[in-house]
Design a protein around this motif. Structure first.
Motif, PDB file in Angstrom:
ATOM      1  N   ARG A  42       0.833  -1.207   0.000  1.00 47.35           N
ATOM      2  CA  ARG A  42       0.000   0.000   0.000  1.00 47.35           C
ATOM      3  C   ARG A  42       0.870   1.261   0.000  1.00 47.35           C
ATOM      4  O   ARG A  42       0.597   2.210  -0.726  1.00 47.35           O
ATOM      5  N   ASN A  43       1.927   1.253   0.803  1.00 48.50           N
ATOM      6  CA  ASN A  43       2.800   2.424   0.885  1.00 48.50           C
ATOM      7  C   ASN A  43       3.630   2.623  -0.375  1.00 48.50           C
ATOM      8  O   ASN A  43       4.045   3.740  -0.677  1.00 48.50           O
ATOM      9  N   LEU A  44       3.883   1.560  -1.121  1.00 49.01           N
ATOM     10  CA  LEU A  44       4.633   1.669  -2.371  1.00 49.01           C
ATOM     11  C   LEU A  44       3.766   2.172  -3.523  1.00 49.01           C
ATOM     12  O   LEU A  44       4.275   2.527  -4.577  1.00 49.01           O
ATOM     13  N   THR A  45       2.448   2.185  -3.313  1.00 46.38           N
ATOM     14  CA  THR A  45       1.521   2.610  -4.363  1.00 46.38           C
ATOM     15  C   THR A  45       1.633   4.113  -4.642  1.00 46.38           C
ATOM     16  O   THR A  45       1.526   4.540  -5.784  1.00 46.38           O
ATOM     17  N   HIS A  46       1.871   4.898  -3.630  1.00 41.24           N
ATOM     18  CA  HIS A  46       1.867   6.358  -3.777  1.00 41.24           C
ATOM     19  C   HIS A  46       3.044   6.841  -4.607  1.00 41.24           C
ATOM     20  O   HIS A  46       4.138   6.289  -4.517  1.00 41.24           O
ATOM     21  N   VAL A  47       2.795   7.886  -5.397  1.00 43.38           N
ATOM     22  CA  VAL A  47       3.889   8.474  -6.163  1.00 43.38           C
ATOM     23  C   VAL A  47       4.725   9.367  -5.262  1.00 43.38           C
ATOM     24  O   VAL A  47       4.264   9.810  -4.205  1.00 43.38           O
ATOM     25  N   SER A  48       5.947   9.638  -5.680  1.00 43.65           N
ATOM     26  CA  SER A  48       6.877  10.416  -4.887  1.00 43.65           C
ATOM     27  C   SER A  48       7.539  11.443  -5.792  1.00 43.65           C
ATOM     28  O   SER A  48       7.438  11.370  -7.008  1.00 43.65           O
ATOM     29  N   ILE A  49       8.233  12.385  -5.187  1.00 45.68           N
ATOM     30  CA  ILE A  49       8.973  13.400  -5.924  1.00 45.68           C
ATOM     31  C   ILE A  49      10.438  12.968  -5.987  1.00 45.68           C
ATOM     32  O   ILE A  49      10.982  12.449  -5.020  1.00 45.68           O
ATOM     33  N   VAL A  50      11.078  13.195  -7.128  1.00 42.92           N
ATOM     34  CA  VAL A  50      12.488  12.838  -7.289  1.00 42.92           C
ATOM     35  C   VAL A  50      13.325  13.662  -6.319  1.00 42.92           C
ATOM     36  O   VAL A  50      13.097  14.871  -6.146  1.00 42.92           O
ATOM     37  N   ASP A  51      14.277  13.033  -5.679  1.00 44.44           N
ATOM     38  CA  ASP A  51      15.163  13.683  -4.713  1.00 44.44           C
ATOM     39  C   ASP A  51      15.974  14.787  -5.406  1.00 44.44           C
ATOM     40  O   ASP A  51      16.408  14.612  -6.548  1.00 44.44           O
ATOM     41  N   PRO A  52      16.194  15.918  -4.739  1.00 43.40           N
ATOM     42  CA  PRO A  52      16.954  17.021  -5.339  1.00 43.40           C
ATOM     43  C   PRO A  52      18.334  16.623  -5.859  1.00 43.40           C
ATOM     44  O   PRO A  52      18.825  17.202  -6.835  1.00 43.40           O
ATOM     45  N   ALA A  53      18.960  15.619  -5.232  1.00 45.61           N
ATOM     46  CA  ALA A  53      20.282  15.178  -5.673  1.00 45.61           C
ATOM     47  C   ALA A  53      20.237  14.551  -7.065  1.00 45.61           C
ATOM     48  O   ALA A  53      21.240  14.554  -7.778  1.00 45.61           O
ATOM     49  N   ASN A  54      19.080  14.026  -7.471  1.00 47.02           N
ATOM     50  CA  ASN A  54      18.962  13.335  -8.753  1.00 47.02           C
ATOM     51  C   ASN A  54      18.231  14.128  -9.822  1.00 47.02           C
ATOM     52  O   ASN A  54      18.164  13.689 -10.970  1.00 47.02           O
ATOM     53  N   VAL A  55      17.694  15.291  -9.471  1.00 46.23           N
ATOM     54  CA  VAL A  55      16.879  16.061 -10.403  1.00 46.23           C
ATOM     55  C   VAL A  55      17.659  16.441 -11.658  1.00 46.23           C
ATOM     56  O   VAL A  55      17.158  16.295 -12.777  1.00 46.23           O
ATOM     57  N   ARG A  56      18.898  16.895 -11.494  1.00 46.39           N
ATOM     58  CA  ARG A  56      19.690  17.338 -12.641  1.00 46.39           C
ATOM     59  C   ARG A  56      19.916  16.199 -13.639  1.00 46.39           C
ATOM     60  O   ARG A  56      19.760  16.374 -14.855  1.00 46.39           O
ATOM     61  N   ALA A  57      20.247  15.017 -13.126  1.00 47.03           N
ATOM     62  CA  ALA A  57      20.502  13.866 -13.990  1.00 47.03           C
ATOM     63  C   ALA A  57      19.237  13.441 -14.753  1.00 47.03           C
ATOM     64  O   ALA A  57      19.293  13.154 -15.947  1.00 47.03           O
ATOM     65  N   VAL A  58      18.100  13.436 -14.060  1.00 47.77           N
ATOM     66  CA  VAL A  58      16.850  13.043 -14.695  1.00 47.77           C
ATOM     67  C   VAL A  58      16.446  14.069 -15.746  1.00 47.77           C
ATOM     68  O   VAL A  58      15.998  13.713 -16.850  1.00 47.77           O
ATOM     69  N   LYS A  59      16.615  15.348 -15.441  1.00 44.99           N
ATOM     70  CA  LYS A  59      16.264  16.387 -16.407  1.00 44.99           C
ATOM     71  C   LYS A  59      17.135  16.302 -17.663  1.00 44.99           C
ATOM     72  O   LYS A  59      16.671  16.576 -18.761  1.00 44.99           O
ATOM     73  N   GLU A  60      18.403  15.926 -17.490  1.00 43.15           N
ATOM     74  CA  GLU A  60      19.268  15.759 -18.658  1.00 43.15           C
ATOM     75  C   GLU A  60      18.806  14.591 -19.511  1.00 43.15           C
ATOM     76  O   GLU A  60      18.845  14.660 -20.741  1.00 43.15           O
ATOM     77  N   MET A  61      18.339  13.517 -18.883  1.00 46.97           N
ATOM     78  CA  MET A  61      17.824  12.377 -19.642  1.00 46.97           C
ATOM     79  C   MET A  61      16.553  12.742 -20.411  1.00 46.97           C
ATOM     80  O   MET A  61      16.299  12.237 -21.495  1.00 46.97           O
ATOM     81  N   LEU A  62      15.757  13.644 -19.829  1.00 48.81           N
ATOM     82  CA  LEU A  62      14.505  14.063 -20.462  1.00 48.81           C
ATOM     83  C   LEU A  62      14.674  15.324 -21.308  1.00 48.81           C
ATOM     84  O   LEU A  62      13.696  15.802 -21.887  1.00 48.81           O
ATOM     85  N   LEU A  63      15.888  15.852 -21.364  1.00 45.10           N
ATOM     86  CA  LEU A  63      16.207  17.086 -22.111  1.00 45.10           C
ATOM     87  C   LEU A  63      15.368  18.260 -21.634  1.00 45.10           C
ATOM     88  O   LEU A  63      14.766  18.987 -22.418  1.00 45.10           O
ATOM     89  N   LEU A  64      15.297  18.458 -20.332  1.00 44.13           N
ATOM     90  CA  LEU A  64      14.544  19.564 -19.727  1.00 44.13           C
ATOM     91  C   LEU A  64      15.454  20.592 -19.065  1.00 44.13           C
ATOM     92  O   LEU A  64      15.101  21.170 -18.054  1.00 44.13           O
ATOM     93  N   HIS A  65      16.625  20.815 -19.593  1.00 47.72           N
ATOM     94  CA  HIS A  65      17.600  21.708 -18.933  1.00 47.72           C
ATOM     95  C   HIS A  65      16.968  23.027 -18.575  1.00 47.72           C
ATOM     96  O   HIS A  65      16.512  23.762 -19.384  1.00 47.72           O
TER      97      HIS A  65
END
Length: 65
Positions: A42-65
């Motif tokens: 049940r607790n794994l069902t909820h969505v979460s926000i990406v940790d600030p430490a990983n935001v830059r890397a994820v944005k680069e993968m999605l080309l959202l600089h």
């Protein structure tokens, strides 16, 4: 110069919220669920926000600089 390509795996796993934050799903919710407790699943069902430490890397993968 050719167009930049988004990372296909990241494209399927992350979405942008209205305020520009990155939303992600929890891991460990796809298989071998019989040994996990109801509370854990049940607790794994909820969505979460990406940790600030990983935001830059994820944005680069999605080309959202």
């Amino acid at each position: 110069m050719p167009k930049m390509k988004t990372n296909s795996g990241a494209k399927k796993r992350f979405t942008l919220t209205g305020t520009g934050k990155l939303r992600r799903k929890h891991a460990y919710k796809s298989h071998i669920l019989t040994k996990k407790t109801k509370k854990q699943k049940r607790n794994l069902t909820h969505v979460s926000i990406v940790d600030p430490a990983n935001v830059r890397a994820v944005k680069e993968m999605l080309l959202l600089h």
